[in-house]
Design an enzyme around this catalytic site. Structure first.
Site: not given
Ligand code: UDP
Length: 356
Positions: A194-195
């Protein structure tokens, strides 16, 4: 007892600070402030419950937004708390936008600032976390590092050696303090991704999904993908679907997730904390990124950096699955005690420490 403030930005901060907070509460009049950047039950409250962290005195309720919105809102709200409470010093951890807002508001009021997790560098200036780290470390009056190489980074950037300490990595105490809860007999791989650089750039998100699809085709092993709200939004925006064999599941509680990390045959992640936990368990783990600040784990051979080329990612997965990983032993011990010791001693001299 000296009055201090300990700041919590997002999920991993609650986790990493959980044991330290118990010690700080013993030696200080400790006020906890949660940014409210993570606000869903399964991204926030569940970690307080599972890790026995008491409810913060303040929740700043800043929620999501652009980088500028989050940092600006946080500064405005936190400044009010600082002016009301006038703490002897403020502790922030990590590299998220809340940490930056907490640090800026504190430093602007000339209140001494302590940064835990100081000195990590990916050397990748595109990452928002890298910018946050550098700014917070340079604002901080006391930097507390996990490893000697992190302190070296700070000294190379010209920081005063007397402000930079090495204590070990608090995640080891957290993992040792809890009992995990997850069991599954059939093998599975576990993914967290989820970066910003992986989910906001369409091409990169597509590459991650293609990689997972090919990995499933090759190995026929179920892939559990922890789907964060932001990733879900980006998947819908780009019109992407999860490939066959890749199963999205909601964010898990810490005890469940830690159990999954322990049981998984392979963990694929862009998280900094997840790679550390896998290294402690000896679970094979890949970092789905082009750079990392956890270089110690690459050097020890317990983690590999995949880069963003699908074939290279598959090679990295084959390599990680092909050899046995020994659990790491370099994270140290008595970390919370060491942090309290440094803070008790140095809190006496903080006013002098404001001189650079
Ligand atoms: N984690 C969790 N449930 C999940 C996914 C992760 O409890 O479904 C925990 C994980 O064990 C680790 C932390 O959350 O301690 C990692 O959080 P994140 O990836 O958001 O942060 P980062 O490590 O990148 O700062």
């Amino acid at each position: 007892m000296k009055k201090i403030i300990t700041c919590i930005g997002i999920r991993p901060d609650i986790i990493r600070l959980s044991q330290i907070l118990k010690k700080l509460d013993t030696y200080f009049n400790n006020i906890i402030v949660d940014s409210g950047q993570h606000y869903d039950y399964n991204l926030n409250k569940i970690f307080y419950d599972q890790l026995n962290v008491r409810i913060p005195e303040y929740n700043l309720n800043i929620k999501s937004g652009t980088h500028a919105t989050q940092v600006a809102k946080l500064m405005i709200e936190f400044e009010k708390v600082l002016i009301k409470e006038i703490p002897e010093f403020v502790i922030v951890l990590g590299d998220n936008n809340s940490s930056l807002g907490f640090a800026l508001a504190t430093s602007k009021l000339n209140i001494p600032l302590v940064h835990i997790e100081a000195g990590m560098r990916s050397k990748n200036w595109i990452m928002p976390e890298e910018k946050n780290r550098v700014v917070i470390d340079h604002l901080a009056d006391m930097n507390i590092c996990y490893l000697p190489e992190h302190r070296e980074n700070l000294l190379r950037e010209g920081l005063n050696p007397r402000r930079c300490w090495v204590v070990g990595n608090p995640i080891i105490e957290v993992v040792q303090a809890v009992k995990t809860s997850f069991q599954q007999d059939s093998p599975f791989y576990l993914v967290t991704c989820h970066r910003a650089e992986n989910i906001e750039i369409k091409e990169n998100l597509n590459k991650v999904l293609t990689f997972l699809s090919k990995l499933h085709q090759r190995k026929s092993v179920e892939i559990k993908f922890i789907l964060m709200p932001k990733t879900k939004i980006m998947m819908e925006k780009y019109g992407f679907e999860f490939p066959e064999g890749v199963k999205p599941i909601p964010p898990q509680g810490f005890l469940e997730f830690l159990g999954m990390e322990k049981e998984a045959k392979l963990v694929l992640t862009d998280s900094g904390t997840v790679v550390e936990e896998c290294a402690i368990f000896g679970t094979p783990c890949l970092t789905i990124r082009e750079s990392t600040e956890r270089i110690d784990l690459i050097a020890l051979g317990v983690n590999s950096l995949t880069g963003m080329n699908v074939e290279q990612m598959l090679d990295a997965a084959e390599l990680a699955l092909s050899h046995k990983i020994e659990p790491v032993t370099h994270y140290g011990k008595n970390i919370s005690d060491k942090i309290c010791n440094i803070l008790i001693g140095n809190s006496l001299n903080f006013s002098k420490n404001l001189e650079r």
